[in-house]
Design a protein around this motif. Sequence first.
Motif, PDB file in Angstrom:
ATOM      1  N   SER A 164       0.828  -1.075   0.258  1.00  0.00           N
ATOM      2  CA  SER A 164      -0.073   0.035   0.127  1.00  0.00           C
ATOM      3  C   SER A 164       0.738   1.228  -0.158  1.00  0.00           C
ATOM      4  O   SER A 164       2.156   1.189   0.709  1.00  0.00           O
ATOM      5  CB  SER A 164      -0.899  -0.049   1.136  1.00  0.00           C
ATOM      6  OG  SER A 164      -1.862  -1.089   1.202  1.00  0.00           O
ATOM      7  N   SER A 191      -1.617  -3.181   3.910  1.00  0.00           N
ATOM      8  CA  SER A 191      -2.736  -3.610   2.973  1.00  0.00           C
ATOM      9  C   SER A 191      -3.768  -4.293   4.135  1.00  0.00           C
ATOM     10  O   SER A 191      -3.535  -4.529   5.322  1.00  0.00           O
ATOM     11  CB  SER A 191      -2.230  -4.619   1.972  1.00  0.00           C
ATOM     12  OG  SER A 191      -1.639  -5.778   2.833  1.00  0.00           O
ATOM     13  N   PRO A 192      -4.871  -4.759   3.489  1.00  0.00           N
ATOM     14  CA  PRO A 192      -5.797  -5.309   4.301  1.00  0.00           C
ATOM     15  C   PRO A 192      -5.314  -6.606   5.112  1.00  0.00           C
ATOM     16  O   PRO A 192      -5.666  -7.022   6.276  1.00  0.00           O
ATOM     17  CB  PRO A 192      -7.217  -5.435   3.478  1.00  0.00           C
ATOM     18  CG  PRO A 192      -7.262  -4.262   2.551  1.00  0.00           C
ATOM     19  CD  PRO A 192      -5.593  -4.080   2.419  1.00  0.00           C
ATOM     20  N   ALA A 227      -4.829  -7.661   8.952  1.00  0.00           N
ATOM     21  CA  ALA A 227      -5.577  -8.467   9.511  1.00  0.00           C
ATOM     22  C   ALA A 227      -4.580  -9.431  10.522  1.00  0.00           C
ATOM     23  O   ALA A 227      -4.694  -9.784  11.575  1.00  0.00           O
ATOM     24  CB  ALA A 227      -5.985  -9.149   8.696  1.00  0.00           C
ATOM     25  N   ALA A 239      -8.418  -2.311  13.496  1.00  0.00           N
ATOM     26  CA  ALA A 239      -8.441  -3.113  12.396  1.00  0.00           C
ATOM     27  C   ALA A 239      -9.966  -3.553  11.956  1.00  0.00           C
ATOM     28  O   ALA A 239     -10.338  -3.209  10.965  1.00  0.00           O
ATOM     29  CB  ALA A 239      -7.542  -4.259  12.552  1.00  0.00           C
ATOM     30  N   SER A 286     -11.631  -0.277  10.903  1.00  0.00           N
ATOM     31  CA  SER A 286     -11.249   0.155   9.564  1.00  0.00           C
ATOM     32  C   SER A 286     -12.275  -0.397   8.535  1.00  0.00           C
ATOM     33  O   SER A 286     -12.209   0.319   7.216  1.00  0.00           O
ATOM     34  CB  SER A 286      -9.934  -0.092   9.376  1.00  0.00           C
ATOM     35  OG  SER A 286      -9.813  -1.726   9.124  1.00  0.00           O
ATOM     36  N   VAL A 287     -12.919  -1.558   8.922  1.00  0.00           N
ATOM     37  CA  VAL A 287     -13.811  -2.151   7.878  1.00  0.00           C
ATOM     38  C   VAL A 287     -15.044  -1.042   7.570  1.00  0.00           C
ATOM     39  O   VAL A 287     -15.203  -0.713   6.174  1.00  0.00           O
ATOM     40  CB  VAL A 287     -14.568  -3.251   8.303  1.00  0.00           C
ATOM     41  CG1 VAL A 287     -15.635  -3.796   7.407  1.00  0.00           C
ATOM     42  CG2 VAL A 287     -13.418  -4.446   8.597  1.00  0.00           C
TER      43      VAL A 287
END
Length: 366
Positions: free
Chosen positions: A159, A165-166, A170, A306, A309-310
């Motif tokens: 990123s 990055s996602p 995670a 985290a 952030s969704v």
Amino acid sequence: MITKLRAATTRWTVVVPVVAFVVLVLTWKRDLPGWAVALVACFLAGAVLAAVHHAEVIAHRVGEPFGSLVLAVAVTVIEVALIVTLMADGGDKSATLARDTVFAAVMITCNGILGASILVAAVRYRVAVFNAEGTGAALATIGTLATLSLVLPTFTTSSPGPRFSPAQLAFAAAASIVLYGLFVATLTVRHRDYFLPVTPDGLVVDEDDHGERPTARAALTSLLLLGVALVSVVGLAKGVSPTIESAVASAGLPQSVVGVVIALLVLLPETIAALRAAVRNQVQTSLNLALGSALASIGLTIPAVAVASVWLSGPLVLGLGPSHLVLLALTLVVGTLTVIPRRATPLQGAVHLAVLAAYLELAVTP
């Protein structure tokens, strides 16, 4: 006379958290005049002192290291809720809020609270003694979590910018929650003796000598009042933050100073509790509070942001800048050299405080 004094103290520690919470409700999200800010600050200070009292009651009831864990986790849970709330309201302006808050907590706890506790105990008792097994395990976990969550984003390339990055986010969240869970299990179950205070001869002290243990009812009442006091501390700190922001802007200081000031206010209960333990020569209790707070801050904040952030639309920047990377590395090296000998002199405490002073100086003049 002593009984009456204790009764008055008990009444004070019951009334102040409740009144502080009422003041929080009445002033929440309102523009406050100068006199109201001064009043809020008074109740903020009272709630901090009440929180320390109730945390010590709980610690006396359940013993160490459970008492330190209760205060550290309670403060951090409320702090995390505040961070997520501010991120939801702040948009792009809050992109670095989680990073700045977590790093401020790490620097304040691992250098400020730890250094001040060692300095107080070493000056009073010539040397500060503690249990290297538990303290070293906590410091190693802090170093690992800080590196995985705050250092790696600066160097990843998936990123743009210092962001995960996602999938990477995670992983960092999962690693944080797993390692923090293992630390709590080690602290409370498998190796509890590693986190108990020790005598200058290295003998573990498993029981407090501060008189009769509080009843279960008294401890439960203190737990409830501790929660009320901590909610009030964090909420009132947020309430005075506009005044702090105005003062910072008027002084021409960076916006990040606001986060540092609020972090200092939120961590006041742990700071006072740690220093009081150091005065009693229970340095291990002080270190449990300091390092446990740092671990809780990382281990609970990163998974929370985290998940948040969704649905949050703004970016999430976790990577530290060059100067903060240097300070983090220095903190871990100095902390390791402090822990290994199992005892410390005033010099080690002063070294940690010097690192904190450098962090505060860079926050003011980056």
